[in-house]
Motif scaffolding. Structure first.
Motif, short mmCIF file in Angstrom:
data_model
loop_
_atom_site.label_atom_id
_atom_site.label_comp_id
_atom_site.label_asym_id
_atom_site.label_seq_id
_atom_site.Cartn_x
_atom_site.Cartn_y
_atom_site.Cartn_z
N LYS A 1 0.84 -1.20 0.00
CA LYS A 1 0.00 0.00 0.00
C LYS A 1 0.88 1.26 0.00
O LYS A 1 0.56 2.25 -0.67
CB LYS A 1 -0.92 0.00 1.21
N ASP B 1 -6.12 -1.93 -5.71
CA ASP B 1 -4.68 -1.80 -5.53
C ASP B 1 -3.98 -3.14 -5.53
O ASP B 1 -2.90 -3.31 -6.13
CB ASP B 1 -4.38 -1.06 -4.22
N ARG C 1 1.31 6.95 -6.72
CA ARG C 1 0.28 7.99 -6.92
C ARG C 1 0.84 9.38 -6.62
O ARG C 1 0.55 10.35 -7.32
CB ARG C 1 -0.93 7.70 -6.02
N ASN D 1 0.89 4.03 -2.94
CA ASN D 1 0.68 5.43 -2.57
C ASN D 1 1.82 6.31 -3.08
O ASN D 1 1.59 7.44 -3.53
CB ASN D 1 0.57 5.54 -1.05
N ASN E 1 -9.51 3.79 -8.56
CA ASN E 1 -10.23 3.25 -7.41
C ASN E 1 -9.25 2.45 -6.55
O ASN E 1 -8.62 1.50 -7.02
CB ASN E 1 -11.38 2.37 -7.89
N THR E 2 -9.13 2.83 -5.29
CA THR E 2 -8.15 2.17 -4.42
C THR E 2 -8.52 0.73 -4.09
O THR E 2 -7.68 -0.01 -3.57
CB THR E 2 -8.01 2.96 -3.10
N ASP E 3 -9.76 0.31 -4.40
CA ASP E 3 -10.13 -1.07 -4.10
C ASP E 3 -9.36 -2.06 -4.97
O ASP E 3 -9.23 -3.23 -4.62
CB ASP E 3 -11.65 -1.28 -4.34
#
Length: 1104
Positions: free
Chosen positions: A817, A1072, A824, A821, A1068-1070
């Motif tokens: 994660k 990842d 991004r 991040n 959409n972070t779901d």
């Protein structure tokens, strides 16, 4: 001087204040007498690195006097007094502070161990006259004044000789002004020019110039010894010569061999004297100075006396040629013995002995008359008109007097030894190099700064007065020599025309022996002083530990005598002795002294122009323009006197500078070069702020994100290796890392991590900066680094980060994660991103690829990053021999042939050599493997979510066991609640702040039953997981990843490195976790992969 008024503060209400504070007041007054005296200005930090003592802060004393801190008037500053002294303590230490070092006085006292234990070092008590003025006179006046100044006047003439003296003395005067400014800018311990330059210009310049000054002083000792031996063999005891000429033309080589033998013996005796004890040298210094002064006074006395009674030194001339006077008795062709005229010794020299016939005589001898002229016409003779202009000569040219009648005729070579001739070719530049050593010695005062009562006053006054005095003596001597002495005698270097007398001695009064003996002892004294000072200078450089191979010379006898340094000095001086010619050694030491003076002026100019806060010299009569003028004159004199020696000296200094820069110990002395670098950096940064760099100037400015293990060691050092290969020392590299925790608690850990990273950067030869931040979350720390690293226009434009290995096997999603991040954040900040995968397989800096390919898979345009990076890598020796191949993907509706031509044209315009290939990817149905791979990916993601949920429920069961039938009140501390919250949400999620002290959690029977039912439904959740159907968008993405991977592995399985576009993370972070899986599938089966994302701007151009 500032005025201070001490006003006592009376406490009117002592008892009431004491009762309010609740303490019993005790008066702990600081008398300022309990502090030990600091006798040495140089101390050690335990690692061999010496540093200057300071009287300002002494935490050890402060801790030992803790009672002083409870002074009733300073209670507000109690906490600060633990680390900062009171003003009274500070002033007490300043009064007792001394800058005396282990100098000559201490060496004398150390001769007796018992006496040294009883005696305390004497306070410095020397004034301007004895401490600076007279030592400078003794060092400046030397061998050149007595042995060569008359010859210089004869060759150059009065006008050009005055110009030579004026140039040299002006150079030393300007240097003395700069030196005075530096010497009065604070306390200068013994060490002289080396200390001043090194602390003003840094260890690199200080070491280079310090060694040049040392070599100059060492060669000066050789020059003085050669001068003393020349006086000894030419004028004192000519019979002591060991080697004699076997033929008329071998006299010079015989003389040089005699100089070598006697010079080596003299050097050995002097070295023994210096080794036995410097106290003998210091005791004889006054005697040697007296010899110098008496000799100079005798010259002036003789010049004045010559006005009325010039000394009798007749010169014999044949035609207009000067004859060597000691080879015959009477200056005539014939002599009368009784009533018979017979041939003189002079006739026998030019004709066959015993024969008065002219048929067997030298033609020039027969056709020219023998005359006798006065060698010292006197001050009132008007000879100054003849000596006004120069008369430079070639080697072997006979000295001739203009104005005398002469018939030009052939002269036999065997009669050449009868004439006085020039032993070397002369020119203005040569004479400058020979004379300049007579202007050196101006550092004698600064070298004795530890013994001066008021060094900041005595050094400027004494040095400038000494230079003024010597300059006046030199100028007046030039005029007197040109006004009193015949020109051919002036040009006669060794006094052959005046019966082998020292030329300057012929002018002195009452006898030439005054000058001969005085100059002999003065040169011996100057040689001893140089042999004493040079080893101590080398010892000071060695003790500073800036040149590793000189460390051994920092040691010596128990009393501090530099034994090893003296040995090296003797060996180097022996090289000068073996040269054996005073005229050849003088320009060598001129180069080294001029180099030293040049940097003294540079140091003063830099400090003045930078206007550093600590630059506050008490000597006010300086200006940066004067320093630059002095620096320019030093440089000009170096090339005027001998351009090849100047290049050699500058080459030696440059090599020492680079050696200290790369191998020497790092020192921070607050020098001016650091300030100059800071000013230049500020100017450049302000210029960079004007706008972003042009595409032609774009290069990756890296921010390398490193991960540290539990012991604060770099986990993947090959990231730094890759960065060094990509940068090759160019551009900006910032290495960053994040430590999780609180800044106040983790500050020490942060410093340790920073040092560990710097050590690894040095090992991997990464030239850049290190920045470690402490943050409560790793994700936040990385964002801080991306936002805040760099300064102004010098900011990173590319982020390099490692791949989160083992993310599939870990139940903790924090690593991947954080990775996503960061991707991004770099995209949002318009920064380029590079992710080296399998970085442990990347080559080290010691490996070499002799063949192989660097394959670029150009799928989408990213501003040209994929083309630029292989080009930069190929500049490094590891990748230099690899070939570059560029692959691009063509769809069904693309013209692959035209694409290949266009791409080849594009690369040609970019001036990049690479093979071009277009890979066609046909539309095909989604394979069962792709479908199954997508299904496995989604099932795994769902399973991990269920497992994390089950883990959280098991933790919740802790409360159920104690609260099913009753109401319980649980008290947990803040840290337990935070830890509990992290089990429900990963580290990257926001943790709700725990309540202050107590948490009341009430459980009822209904809540208990509901929790048990939820737990029993877990098997049903897993059954739903097995019946899951994959999402169609994920299937398409997996299909692309699988197909691309097949093509890449097929074409680039043996490539040394594969570069390809890195897909962007999902909005959409779901998704990842699925994104990580796609990247794994895309790079599967490849040994070395570099994933690249552009920063949203063009980085390569076809234009020049």
């Amino acid at each position: 001087m500032p005025h201070f008024t001490v006003v006592p503060v009376k406490d009117q209400a002592q008892s009431s204040y004491d009762s309010l504070e609740g303490i019993n007041w005790v008066d702990y007054r600081d008398t300022g007498q309990d502090y030990p005296d600091h006798q040495d200005t140089v101390s050690s930090d335990g690692h061999g690195n010496h540093k200057e003592d300071s009287p300002f802060l002494n935490s050890a004393d402060a801790a030992g006097k803790k009672n002083d801190f409870y002074d009733r008037n300073l209670a507000l500053f109690e906490e600060e007094l633990d680390i900062r002294p009171k003003v009274s303590s500070l002033l007490s230490r300043l009064v007792n502070y001394t800058n005396i070092t282990q100098g000559a006085k201490e060496h004398e006292e150390e001769e007796s161990a018992e006496a040294s234990r009883r005696k305390t070092p004497k306070s410095p008590n020397m004034g301007t006259l004895m401490g600076v003025y007279l030592p400078c006179l003794q060092n400046i006046f030397g061998v050149i004044l007595f042995l060569r100044l008359t010859w210089i006047v004869g060759m150059a003439g009065i006008i050009q000789s005055l110009l030579i003296v004026l140039m040299c003395c002006s150079c030393t005067m300007l240097t003395a002004i700069s030196m005075s400014a530096i010497a009065t800018n604070g306390v200068v311990p013994a060490g002289g020019a080396y200390f001043m330059i090194s602390r003003s210009l840094g260890p690199e310049f200080g070491g280079a110039v310090g060694l040049c000054f040392y070599l100059g002083t060492t060669f000066a000792s050789a020059m003085y010894i050669l001068g003393a031996i020349e006086i000894f063999l030419k004028y004192l005891v000519p019979q002591a010569a060991i080697f004699h000429a076997t033929d008329p033309h071998g006299s010079d080589s015989a003389m040089l061999n005699n100089m070598r033998v006697y010079g080596s013996i003299c050097l050995s005796l002097m070295a023994v004297v210096v080794f036995v004890g410097v106290k003998y040298v210091n005791k004889l210094a006054s005697l040697f100075l007296a010899c110098v002064i008496i000799s100079i006074v005798s010259i002036y006395a003789g010049a004045i006396k010559s006005m009325t009674h010039p000394p009798e030194f007749p010169i014999c001339m044949l035609g207009n040629r000067t004859l060597v006077r000691d080879r015959f008795d009477v200056c005539a062709k014939t002599v009368t013995q009784g009533n018979i005229t017979v041939a003189s010794q002079l006739w026998d020299r030019f004709c066959l002995p015993g024969n008065m016939s002219t048929a067997q005589c030298d033609d020039y001898f027969i056709q020219n008359n023998v005359t006798e002229i006065q060698g010292i016409p006197g001050l009132s003779s008007g000879i100054i008109r003849d000596n006004m202009w120069g008369n430079y000569m070639q080697k072997g040219e006979i000295l001739e007097k203009a104005g005398l009648l002469s018939v030009d005729a052939h002269s036999a070579m065997e009669n050449f030894i009868m004439y006085v001739s020039a032993d070397i070719a002369t020119s203005f530049t040569l004479l400058v190099g020979i004379f300049f050593p007579s202007a050196t010695g101006i550092m004698a005062g600064s070298n004795r700064s530890g013994d001066l009562r008021d060094a900041q006053k005595s050094i400027p006054v004494g040095t400038i007065l000494a230079i003024t005095t010597t300059s006046l003596v030199y100028i007046s001597s030039v005029v007197l020599f040109g006004s009193c002495i015949e020109g051919v005698v002036l040009r006669d270097k060794f006094g052959d025309a005046v019966r082998k007398n020292l030329v300057v001695g012929t002018l002195s009064w009452p006898s030439p022996w005054v000058i001969v003996i005085g100059s002999f002892f003065s040169t011996i004294g100057a040689g001893l002083q140089s042999l004493t000072g040079a080893p101590r200078l080398l010892q000071a450089i060695a003790k500073d530990n800036i040149i590793p191979f000189l460390r051994v010379f920092g040691h010596g006898k128990n009393n501090g005598e530099p034994t090893w340094a003296l040995l090296l000095t003797g060996l180097i001086a022996e090289l000068g002795i073996l040269i054996a010619s005073l005229d050849m050694v003088a320009p060598i030491l001129s180069m080294f002294f001029l180099m030293c003076y040049l940097f003294v002026n540079l140091a003063c100019a830099v400090q003045t122009l930078l206007r550093t806060p600590n630059w506050r010299p008490r000597f006010k009569y300086y200006h940066w323009a004067l320093s630059f003028l002095g620096m320019s004159m030093c440089l000009a004199l170096m090339f005027i006197s001998s351009w090849y020696y100047a290049i050699v000296a500058m080459g030696i200094a440059g090599m020492i500078y680079k050696y200290i820069e790369y191998q020497g110990a790092e020192k921070e002395w607050g020098d001016g070069i650091r300030g100059l670098s800071l000013s230049a950096a500020r100017y450049a940064l302000l210029r960079l702020e004007v706008g972003p760099p042009h595409t032609k100037n774009w290069r990756p400015q890296l921010l390398v994100l490193l991960k540290l293990d539990e012991d604060l060691h770099v986990k993947y050092p090959r990231l730094l290796t890759f960065a060094s290969q990509l940068k090759a020392g160019k551009g900006l590299t910032i290495v960053g890392s994040v430590i999780q925790g609180n800044f106040l608690d983790s500050f020490g850990e942060m410093q340790a991590a920073e040092q560990a990273i710097k050590n690894m950067m040095e090992i991997e030869r990464v030239k850049g900066f290190c920045q470690v931040v402490v943050a409560s979350k790793v994700r936040e720390g990385v964002v801080h680094l991306i936002q805040s690293c760099g300064l102004g226009g010098m900011k990173h434009n590319t982020v390099v980060m490692g791949w989160p290995y083992g993310w599939r096997q870990s139940e903790d999603p924090r690593a991947w994660k954080t990775f996503i991040n960061t991707v991004r954040c770099t995209t949002a900040a318009h920064l380029a991103l590079m992710v080296p995968k399998n970085v442990s397989f990347y080559p080290s800096n010691h490996e070499r690829f002799t063949d192989g390919n660097i394959d670029v898979w150009w799928i989408v345009h990213d501003g040209g990053m994929l083309m630029l990076l292989p080009f930069l890598l190929k500049q490094h020796k590891v990748w230099r021999k690899c070939r570059m191949r560029i692959f691009t993907v063509a769809q069904m509706d693309d013209n692959s042939i035209q694409m290949k031509k266009d791409l080849a044209t594009f690369l040609y315009q970019l001036r990049i050599e690479a093979e071009v290939e277009v890979v066609e990817m046909h539309d095909s149905d989604i394979s069962a493997y792709t479908y199954e791979r997508t299904l496995m990916m989604e099932q795994r993601s769902q399973m991990l979510r269920q497992m994390r949920l089950s883990s959280a429920e098991r933790q919740r069961e802790v409360f159920n066991c104690f609260s099913c039938n009753l109401q319980a009140q649980l008290v947990k501390d803040r840290h337990s609640l935070v830890r509990m919250g992290s089990l429900y949400s990963d580290e990257e999620e926001e943790v709700v702040e725990a309540p202050p002290e107590k948490v009341q959690m009430t459980w009822t029977r209904e809540k208990c039953e509901a929790e048990r039912r939820n737990r029993n439904n877990a098997p049903e959740n897993f059954r739903e997981l097995m019946s899951l159907k994959p999402d169609q968008s994920n299937v398409r993405r997996m299909h692309t990843a699988v197909k691309l991977n097949e093509v890449i592995v097929n074409r680039s399985h043996d490539a040394r490195l594969v570069l390809l576009n890195m897909p962007g993370p999902p909005r959409n972070t779901d998704g990842d976790e699925n994104y990580m899986e796609f990247l794994e599938v895309l790079t599967e089966g490849l040994e070395r992969v570099l994933l690249v994302r552009g920063g949203g701007r063009e980085v390569i151009t076809i234009y020049s």
